[in-house]
Every structure is written in C-alpha cells, then in structure tokens.
Scaffold this motif. Structure first.
Motif, mmCIF file in Angstrom:
data_model
loop_
_atom_site.group_PDB
_atom_site.id
_atom_site.type_symbol
_atom_site.label_atom_id
_atom_site.label_comp_id
_atom_site.label_asym_id
_atom_site.label_seq_id
_atom_site.Cartn_x
_atom_site.Cartn_y
_atom_site.Cartn_z
ATOM 1 N N SER A 123 0.772 -1.096 0.144
ATOM 2 C CA SER A 123 -0.007 -0.108 0.035
ATOM 3 C C SER A 123 0.787 1.282 -0.124
ATOM 4 O O SER A 123 1.804 1.304 0.475
ATOM 5 N N GLU A 124 0.347 2.275 -0.195
ATOM 6 C CA GLU A 124 0.932 3.546 -0.478
ATOM 7 C C GLU A 124 0.667 4.106 0.908
ATOM 8 O O GLU A 124 -0.433 4.601 1.114
ATOM 9 N N TYR A 125 1.413 4.279 1.880
ATOM 10 C CA TYR A 125 1.434 4.457 3.091
ATOM 11 C C TYR A 125 1.541 6.231 3.240
ATOM 12 O O TYR A 125 2.563 6.913 2.836
ATOM 13 N N GLN A 126 0.362 6.735 3.829
ATOM 14 C CA GLN A 126 0.401 8.259 3.889
ATOM 15 C C GLN A 126 1.292 8.712 4.938
ATOM 16 O O GLN A 126 1.941 9.949 4.986
ATOM 17 N N SER A 127 1.608 7.899 6.084
ATOM 18 C CA SER A 127 2.312 8.140 7.331
ATOM 19 C C SER A 127 3.159 7.267 7.565
ATOM 20 O O SER A 127 2.873 6.198 7.884
ATOM 21 N N ASN A 128 4.545 7.482 7.807
ATOM 22 C CA ASN A 128 5.522 6.657 8.319
ATOM 23 C C ASN A 128 6.280 7.298 9.406
ATOM 24 O O ASN A 128 6.822 8.492 9.407
ATOM 25 N N PHE A 129 6.399 6.524 10.448
ATOM 26 C CA PHE A 129 7.080 7.377 11.771
ATOM 27 C C PHE A 129 7.622 6.023 12.342
ATOM 28 O O PHE A 129 7.253 5.039 12.403
ATOM 29 N N THR A 130 8.455 6.462 13.599
ATOM 30 C CA THR A 130 9.060 5.462 14.655
ATOM 31 C C THR A 130 8.637 5.474 15.781
ATOM 32 O O THR A 130 8.582 6.764 16.274
ATOM 33 N N ALA A 131 8.214 4.424 16.752
ATOM 34 C CA ALA A 131 7.958 4.665 18.177
ATOM 35 C C ALA A 131 8.374 3.348 18.954
ATOM 36 O O ALA A 131 8.647 2.356 18.412
ATOM 37 N N LYS A 132 8.778 3.685 20.006
ATOM 38 C CA LYS A 132 9.409 2.576 21.006
ATOM 39 C C LYS A 132 8.380 1.353 21.200
ATOM 40 O O LYS A 132 7.095 2.075 21.544
ATOM 41 N N ALA A 133 8.721 0.453 21.399
ATOM 42 C CA ALA A 133 7.744 -0.751 21.429
ATOM 43 C C ALA A 133 7.370 -0.611 23.024
ATOM 44 O O ALA A 133 6.083 -1.180 23.086
ATOM 45 N N GLY A 134 7.979 -0.350 23.910
ATOM 46 C CA GLY A 134 7.510 -0.155 25.168
ATOM 47 C C GLY A 134 6.211 0.744 25.388
ATOM 48 O O GLY A 134 5.126 0.483 26.009
ATOM 49 N N ASP A 135 6.052 2.017 24.614
ATOM 50 C CA ASP A 135 5.011 2.777 24.623
ATOM 51 C C ASP A 135 4.016 2.446 23.752
ATOM 52 O O ASP A 135 2.758 2.637 24.297
ATOM 53 N N LEU A 136 4.172 1.778 22.764
ATOM 54 C CA LEU A 136 3.217 0.896 21.799
ATOM 55 C C LEU A 136 2.417 -0.065 22.717
ATOM 56 O O LEU A 136 1.222 -0.367 22.375
ATOM 57 N N ARG A 137 3.220 -0.975 23.336
ATOM 58 C CA ARG A 137 2.566 -2.130 24.019
ATOM 59 C C ARG A 137 1.815 -1.368 25.165
ATOM 60 O O ARG A 137 0.553 -1.990 25.474
ATOM 61 N N ARG A 138 2.005 -0.334 25.691
ATOM 62 C CA ARG A 138 1.206 0.292 27.031
ATOM 63 C C ARG A 138 0.102 0.756 26.154
ATOM 64 O O ARG A 138 -1.246 0.427 26.668
#
Length: 372
Positions: A123-138
């Motif tokens: 897919s053509e992604y409109q948004s690409n960014f990086t986050a810490k796994a700990g923040d996402l898991r929470r």
C-alpha cells in the motif's frame, strides 16, 4: 531449496506465522506458511487475507528457493524437537514434499506451490514514523480489554489509533469501547506522526502485536494508510487491513462534571471485588459500592446463592453515594492500573464513573453503572 537453521530460531519464526493462520480454512493455501530462502536469510510468511506476518531469520542456505507447507504441522514438529537441535529443511519439487530433519528424526511434509500463495498488496502509506515498543505496548495492552466482541457493531471490534490533543500537547492515542466501558490511553506523539490518519486496528492484529513489542527499547517502524497499518522491526513485519468504519465520537462519553472523588489502593480494590463477586450470579455479576467518609463498602446480594460484604479504608470526603457496577468491568479496569492508587470520579448513581491512575492523566477509563 535446502537450508539449516537452529531449532530455537525456527520455532520463534514459525510460532509467529502459525498464530496468524486460521484453523478452519476453505482455501488450503491459507493454512500454509511460505518459506523463502536466499543468501543467508530465510523468511516465513503467513496470512489470513486480513493480516500478513513476515518473520526473517539467519540460516545456512545451501540452495535458494521457496515452498509452502502447513504452518500448524511445521510448528508442532519444531516444538517437539530437542533444544539445541540443528534443523535441516529440504524441498523436493519432483515429489512435492518438504523434508524436515533433526538428529535422528525425519519428517516428510506435503507442500503446495509458492505461486498459489497470496501476498498482500503493498500500500502507499500516507504516514511513516517510529515509536518505542514499550510505548506501543502500553497503548494497546491497556486499551484492548474494552474492545467490543459484538459483531454487529463491527466498528468497535478494534482499537482506534489516532492523533489527538492530550493534557500535555499532541498525543498518539488509542481508544477502545464496547458501550459499557471505555479505555483512552495517550503517549507522546512520535516525530513525523502528526499527519497520520485515524485507523481502527482489529482485535486479532492487536493480539498478534504482542509478540512484536516484547523488547521495550526496540524501535518499531509504523506505516499507516486509510486501509492498512504496518508495524515492523528489522526481523519481523506485521501488516493488517484496518476496520472499514467510523469510530464513534468517544469524547461525548467521557464525563467532565464528576466531582465526588474516591482514592483507593488498586490492588486491594481488585481483590475485594473478586472476593465479594464470588457469590454473585454469573449473568449479572453486579457489585454495589456504598461510599461514606473514608469508607467503601462492597456488597453483593444474590437471591440464589447468598450475599457478601467487605469494607475498605479509602480516601473519600464527599456526600454518601450508592452505585452499582458489573464486577468483571471493575476488576478489568483495576488490573490495568500500574500506579498504587486508583482514583474514581463519580457524579450520581445513574451516571458513568471516570477512573484514573493516581495523578496520571494519560490513562482514562469510563465504566457505566448498573441498577442493583
């Protein structure tokens, strides 16, 4: 295709793949995992047409190639092999079989052509960014308990991930609700995430994400479009369709005028609710909260099996209040609370209660009352 790989590495990759595969399939190829070997890596790809997972691992590749084999069968075999074993996978295209060898064990498994395996369209992604796994898991772990299981309200069958205004500026927010309780969790907005479209991440995807987010410090690359969301590390990528629907305006459900404040030890509260709910009828599981100055009385009255009562010392200084809730909902919210104390904000016995984790405003829960 011919390769050798350590049993522990293979088990980790195959277990992720087989958990995506649906046990009952009308399309035989969807029960299989696509194994692709090239250079010094091997990838394992599985899909149910809504979710696709690709796990890459290091291997000694003697002959590059690809094939597909039953994901569940391969997982069961590898799981039962001895620790530390070196596993050899050899694909024989003439016989349509995959040979699995480890020590004195040899298995020959039926394969299907790799050409039949459906690969999810990129897919053509409109948004690409990086986050810490700990923040996402929470974000996901604290909200997923409130996901609805009611298929008719399909737009509530996931976690709504979007960008919103939090108490400390813009935030990456996850919200889930089933109409009886709601969880709203915020994290600091990652760089480049501002333009992300809001998406509803399906329940199955949220559960599969857990394996991707085990290392708190790992960087997770997130790509979002209107129809798909992708979470990836260098070794593992999870791509999922998002729920095609509009998440309701949850802000209208979060009470703003609740002034009666109760502060209670979250662990003690959860245990007390569990104890008194033992005698409640399974259908209603209603527990009554009686609030007086610095005292909370939890009680359950079940005509069939008896009644129970327990008192807790709490911080409460407002007028007396009597309110009922589903015991399971109270326990689930109390179990999300990492801080020592849970703060409940009430208005009246007929209005929803707001729950926070101590003074932390980044996690907010709402639970609807019951008549008791």
């Amino acid at each position: 295709m011919k390769l050798s790989i350590e049993r522990a590495t293979l088990l980790k990759a195959v277990s992720q793949a087989q958990s995506v595969v649906e046990r009952r399939n009308t399309i035989p190829i969807l029960a299989n995992v696509l194994i692709e070997a090239e250079g010094d890596t091997v990838s394992f790809r599985a899909t149910d047409l809504d979710i696709e997972v690709v796990d890459r691992a290091n291997a000694m590749v003697e002959r590059a190639g690809a094939t597909t084999v039953s994901a569940v069968m391969l997982h069961e075999i590898v799981r039962k092999l001895p620790d530390g074993a070196l596993v050899s996978l050899t694909d024989d295209q003439r016989t349509g079989r995959l040979s699995v060898e480890a020590g004195r064990s040899t298995f020959s498994l039926a394969t299907l052509p790799r050409e039949d395996f459906p690969v999810m369209a990129s897919s053509e992604y409109q948004s690409n960014f990086t986050a810490k796994a700990g923040d996402l898991r929470r974000l996901f772990e604290k909200s997923k308990f409130a996901i609805s299981t009611e298929e008719t309200r399909y737009y509530l069958n996931g976690v709504y991930m979007h960008v919103a205004d939090g108490d400390e500026g813009r935030a990456l927010r996850c919200v889930a609700t089933d109409g009886h309780r709601l969880a709203r969790i915020d994290a600091a907005l990652p760089e480049n995430a501002e333009g992300m479209p809001g998406v509803i991440v399906p329940r199955k995807t949220v559960n599969e994400l857990r394996k991707l987010l085990e290392d708190d410090d790992a960087d997770i690359a997130i790509s979002v479009s209107e129809t798909k969301v992708r979470f990836a590390t260098p070794d593992l990528a999870l791509t999922s369709k998002v729920i095609d629907g509009t998440f309701p305006d949850y802000t209208r459900v979060i009470p703003a005028g609740n002034t009666k404040r109760l502060e209670v030890d979250a662990t003690e509260f959860a245990k007390a609710v569990d104890r008194v709910a033992t005698v409640s009828s399974e259908r209603s599981r209603a527990v009554k909260l009686n609030l007086e100055e610095d005292k909370l009385t939890l009680s359950v009255n079940s005509p069939d099996s008896g009644n129970a009562q327990e008192e807790l010392v709490v911080a409460y200084g407002d007028e007396a209040l009597e309110i009922g809730f589903n015991a399971k909902y109270l326990q689930e919210i109390a179990n999300q609370i990492d801080r020592e104390n849970a703060v409940f904000m009430f208005n009246s016995s007929g209005d929803p209660a707001l729950v926070r984790e101590g003074s932390d405003a980044s996690a907010v829960y709402v639970v609807m009352p019951m008549r008791v």
